[in-house]
Design an enzyme around this catalytic site. Structure first.
Site, PDB file in Angstrom:
ATOM      1  N   GLY A   1       0.671  -1.295   0.095  1.00 10.55           N
ATOM      2  CA  GLY A   1       0.043   0.364  -0.056  1.00 10.55           C
ATOM      3  C   GLY A   1       0.540   1.275   0.707  1.00 10.55           C
ATOM      4  O   GLY A   1       0.650   2.953  -0.484  1.00 10.55           O
TER       5      GLY A   1
ATOM      6  N   GLU B   1       4.777   4.119   5.988  1.00 14.43           N
ATOM      7  CA  GLU B   1       3.830   3.368   5.645  1.00 14.43           C
ATOM      8  C   GLU B   1       2.066   3.642   5.277  1.00 14.43           C
ATOM      9  O   GLU B   1       1.738   5.315   5.040  1.00 14.43           O
ATOM     10  CB  GLU B   1       2.659   2.865   7.267  1.00 14.43           C
ATOM     11  CG  GLU B   1       3.255   1.400   7.840  1.00 14.43           C
ATOM     12  CD  GLU B   1       1.976   0.378   6.993  1.00 14.43           C
ATOM     13  OE1 GLU B   1       1.807   0.369   5.486  1.00 14.43           O
ATOM     14  OE2 GLU B   1       1.658  -0.237   7.836  1.00 14.43           O
ATOM     15  N   ASP B   2       1.701   3.277   4.704  1.00 12.83           N
ATOM     16  CA  ASP B   2       0.166   3.871   3.828  1.00 12.83           C
ATOM     17  C   ASP B   2      -0.665   4.287   5.117  1.00 12.83           C
ATOM     18  O   ASP B   2      -1.289   5.697   5.019  1.00 12.83           O
ATOM     19  CB  ASP B   2      -0.965   3.347   3.083  1.00 12.83           C
ATOM     20  CG  ASP B   2      -1.101   1.744   3.560  1.00 12.83           C
ATOM     21  OD1 ASP B   2      -1.014   1.647   4.531  1.00 12.83           O
ATOM     22  OD2 ASP B   2      -1.632   0.885   2.726  1.00 12.83           O
TER      23      ASP B   2
ATOM     24  N   ASP C   1      -3.947   1.681  11.509  1.00 14.86           N
ATOM     25  CA  ASP C   1      -5.400   1.739  12.305  1.00 14.86           C
ATOM     26  C   ASP C   1      -5.088   1.045  13.012  1.00 14.86           C
ATOM     27  O   ASP C   1      -5.309   1.981  14.064  1.00 14.86           O
ATOM     28  CB  ASP C   1      -5.332   0.633  10.730  1.00 14.86           C
ATOM     29  CG  ASP C   1      -7.324   0.032  10.866  1.00 14.86           C
ATOM     30  OD1 ASP C   1      -8.195   1.555  11.551  1.00 14.86           O
ATOM     31  OD2 ASP C   1      -7.925  -1.223  10.425  1.00 14.86           O
TER      32      ASP C   1
ATOM     33  N   LYS D   1      -5.745   6.381  11.511  1.00 19.18           N
ATOM     34  CA  LYS D   1      -6.987   6.106  11.539  1.00 19.18           C
ATOM     35  C   LYS D   1      -7.062   6.477  12.985  1.00 19.18           C
ATOM     36  O   LYS D   1      -7.481   4.633  13.975  1.00 19.18           O
ATOM     37  CB  LYS D   1      -7.556   4.879  11.328  1.00 19.18           C
ATOM     38  CG  LYS D   1      -9.266   5.016  10.301  1.00 19.18           C
ATOM     39  CD  LYS D   1      -9.692   3.729   9.712  1.00 19.18           C
ATOM     40  CE  LYS D   1      -9.524   3.514   8.429  1.00 19.18           C
ATOM     41  NZ  LYS D   1     -10.070   2.288   7.963  1.00 19.18           N
TER      42      LYS D   1
ATOM     43  N   PHE E   1     -13.503   2.279   5.447  1.00 20.08           N
ATOM     44  CA  PHE E   1     -12.796   1.962   4.951  1.00 20.08           C
ATOM     45  C   PHE E   1     -12.237   2.540   4.122  1.00 20.08           C
ATOM     46  O   PHE E   1     -13.339   3.208   2.780  1.00 20.08           O
ATOM     47  CB  PHE E   1     -13.825   0.399   4.521  1.00 20.08           C
ATOM     48  CG  PHE E   1     -12.431  -0.551   4.183  1.00 20.08           C
ATOM     49  CD1 PHE E   1     -11.296  -1.074   4.713  1.00 20.08           C
ATOM     50  CD2 PHE E   1     -11.759  -0.773   2.507  1.00 20.08           C
ATOM     51  CE1 PHE E   1     -10.043  -2.072   4.309  1.00 20.08           C
ATOM     52  CE2 PHE E   1     -10.728  -0.975   2.214  1.00 20.08           C
ATOM     53  CZ  PHE E   1      -9.602  -1.947   2.722  1.00 20.08           C
ATOM     54  N   VAL E   2     -11.408   2.788   3.518  1.00 26.57           N
ATOM     55  CA  VAL E   2     -10.754   3.676   2.595  1.00 26.57           C
ATOM     56  C   VAL E   2      -9.994   3.144   1.471  1.00 26.57           C
ATOM     57  O   VAL E   2      -9.148   2.346   1.377  1.00 26.57           O
ATOM     58  CB  VAL E   2     -10.270   5.495   2.588  1.00 26.57           C
ATOM     59  CG1 VAL E   2     -10.951   6.128   3.823  1.00 26.57           C
ATOM     60  CG2 VAL E   2      -9.037   5.390   3.828  1.00 26.57           C
TER      61      VAL E   2
ATOM     62  N   ASP F   1      -6.068  -0.600  -1.205  1.00 27.07           N
ATOM     63  CA  ASP F   1      -6.767  -1.938  -1.408  1.00 27.07           C
ATOM     64  C   ASP F   1      -8.467  -2.063  -1.021  1.00 27.07           C
ATOM     65  O   ASP F   1      -7.946  -2.301   0.324  1.00 27.07           O
ATOM     66  CB  ASP F   1      -6.073  -2.710  -1.978  1.00 27.07           C
ATOM     67  CG  ASP F   1      -5.133  -3.701  -1.073  1.00 27.07           C
ATOM     68  OD1 ASP F   1      -5.155  -3.187   0.301  1.00 27.07           O
ATOM     69  OD2 ASP F   1      -5.963  -5.025  -1.361  1.00 27.07           O
TER      70      ASP F   1
ATOM     71  N   ARG G   1      -5.394   0.426  -6.071  1.00 30.33           N
ATOM     72  CA  ARG G   1      -5.027   1.108  -5.597  1.00 30.33           C
ATOM     73  C   ARG G   1      -4.422   2.516  -6.397  1.00 30.33           C
ATOM     74  O   ARG G   1      -3.743   3.309  -6.003  1.00 30.33           O
ATOM     75  CB  ARG G   1      -3.227   0.103  -5.567  1.00 30.33           C
ATOM     76  CG  ARG G   1      -3.762  -1.065  -4.897  1.00 30.33           C
ATOM     77  CD  ARG G   1      -2.330  -1.890  -4.377  1.00 30.33           C
ATOM     78  NE  ARG G   1      -2.498  -3.190  -3.557  1.00 30.33           N
ATOM     79  CZ  ARG G   1      -2.067  -3.573  -2.437  1.00 30.33           C
ATOM     80  NH1 ARG G   1      -2.331  -1.919  -1.819  1.00 30.33           N
ATOM     81  NH2 ARG G   1      -2.704  -4.741  -1.708  1.00 30.33           N
TER      82      ARG G   1
HETATM   83  P1  IMP Z   1      -2.913  -2.286  11.372  1.00 32.23           P
HETATM   84  O1  IMP Z   1      -2.474  -2.914  11.305  1.00 32.23           O
HETATM   85  O2  IMP Z   1      -5.124  -2.488  12.076  1.00 32.23           O
HETATM   86  O3  IMP Z   1      -2.923  -1.468  11.591  1.00 32.23           O
HETATM   87  O4  IMP Z   1      -3.553  -1.759   9.809  1.00 32.23           O
HETATM   88  C1  IMP Z   1      -2.574  -1.237   9.206  1.00 32.23           C
HETATM   89  C2  IMP Z   1      -2.621  -2.235   7.660  1.00 32.23           C
HETATM   90  O5  IMP Z   1      -3.730  -2.191   7.623  1.00 32.23           O
HETATM   91  C3  IMP Z   1      -2.823  -0.300   6.155  1.00 32.23           C
HETATM   92  O6  IMP Z   1      -1.120  -1.060   5.889  1.00 32.23           O
HETATM   93  C4  IMP Z   1      -2.964  -1.630   5.211  1.00 32.23           C
HETATM   94  O7  IMP Z   1      -3.072  -1.910   4.483  1.00 32.23           O
HETATM   95  C5  IMP Z   1      -4.627  -1.516   5.870  1.00 32.23           C
HETATM   96  N1  IMP Z   1      -5.618  -0.855   6.372  1.00 32.23           N
HETATM   97  C6  IMP Z   1      -6.411  -0.016   7.185  1.00 32.23           C
HETATM   98  N2  IMP Z   1      -7.511   0.485   7.054  1.00 32.23           N
HETATM   99  C7  IMP Z   1      -7.249   0.687   5.464  1.00 32.23           C
HETATM  100  C8  IMP Z   1      -8.600   1.201   4.398  1.00 32.23           C
HETATM  101  O8  IMP Z   1      -9.080   2.037   5.482  1.00 32.23           O
HETATM  102  N3  IMP Z   1      -8.044   1.274   3.795  1.00 32.23           N
HETATM  103  C9  IMP Z   1      -7.211   0.068   2.761  1.00 32.23           C
HETATM  104  N4  IMP Z   1      -6.313  -0.472   4.191  1.00 32.23           N
HETATM  105  C10 IMP Z   1      -6.559  -0.629   5.181  1.00 32.23           C
HETATM  106 MG    MG Z   2      -2.725  -3.527   2.314  1.00 28.49          MG
END
Ligand code: IMP
Ligand code: MG
Length: 185
Positions: A50, A104-105, A108, A136, A158-159, A165, A171
């Site tokens: 991402g 990182e993208d 979350d 987020k 969810f974006v 993606d 993407r």
């Molecule tokens: P985390 O481990 O929950 O912080 O999630 C991180 C990963 O989840 C990111 O690198 C994204 O690939 C994916 N992710 C989290 N939220 C979204 C969203 O809203 N859209 C798309 N991918 C997301």
């Molecule tokens: Mg991802």
């Protein structure tokens, strides 16, 4: 509108336009450039997949010697965290004594970054910082992880787009939008 030629019917709402994203990335490049010494060399570590677009645009706004590296971790299946994080591809560089900037993208729950940071710390980098395009905060589980540089806070929706993606699609959209609810469950 600049979005028109890539209008996508699966998107219910554009939350960040291409221009907003690019303008913010320019500012972030300046912030990052100022945060290091001018002769520090930086390993920009892209978390696949991402962050690829963000990394490539951000790198061009950083006025420091940078090296690119990539790692791939699995975290998500569909739209909710599986809780399982696995290293699929480790980075190539030896990071001991070097400056690592994780790219990182989106942050979350924070579980992915927490895991990556804990792993990289064991390799004793000189510094370890994080740049995320999106944050987020409402969904954070790992309260102690935070980004040193963040582009935008986004609501708990969810974006997709600009690297993000849903099941590997969207993407390539140059903007970030909310995916229509009926498209995922
Ligand atoms: P985390 O481990 O929950 O912080 O999630 C991180 C990963 O989840 C990111 O690198 C994204 O690939 C994916 N992710 C989290 N939220 C979204 C969203 O809203 N859209 C798309 N991918 C997301
Ligand atoms: Mg991802």
């Amino acid at each position: 509108m600049e979005e028109e030629h890539v209008h996508n019917n699966d998107i219910s709402e554009v939350i960040l336009t291409e221009k907003q994203i690019q303008d913010r990335i320019k500012e972030m490049g300046e912030e990052i450039t100022k945060a290091y010494n001018e002769d520090d060399d930086i390993i920009m570590l892209c978390v696949l997949r991402g962050a690829v677009l963000f990394m490539s645009d951000l790198a061009r706004e950083i006025n420091l010697p940078v090296v690119f590296d990539f790692m791939d971790v699995s975290s998500y299946e569909g739209t909710s965290s599986s809780g399982m994080i696995r290293i699929i591809k480790d980075l190539e560089e030896n990071i001991e004594g070097r400056n690592v900037l994780i790219i990182e993208d989106i942050m979350d729950t924070g579980l992915t970054l927490k895991h990556v940071i804990d792993l990289l710390k064991t390799r004793e980098p000189a510094s370890l910082k994080v740049a995320t395009l999106l944050d987020k905060p409402d969904r954070r589980v790992e309260k102690e992880v935070s980004a040193d540089f963040n582009g935008f806070e986004v609501p708990d929706k969810f974006v997709v787009g600009y690297g993000l993606d849903y099941k590997e699609k969207y993407r390539n959209l140059p903007y970030i939008g909310v995916l229509k609810k009926e498209l995922y469950t």
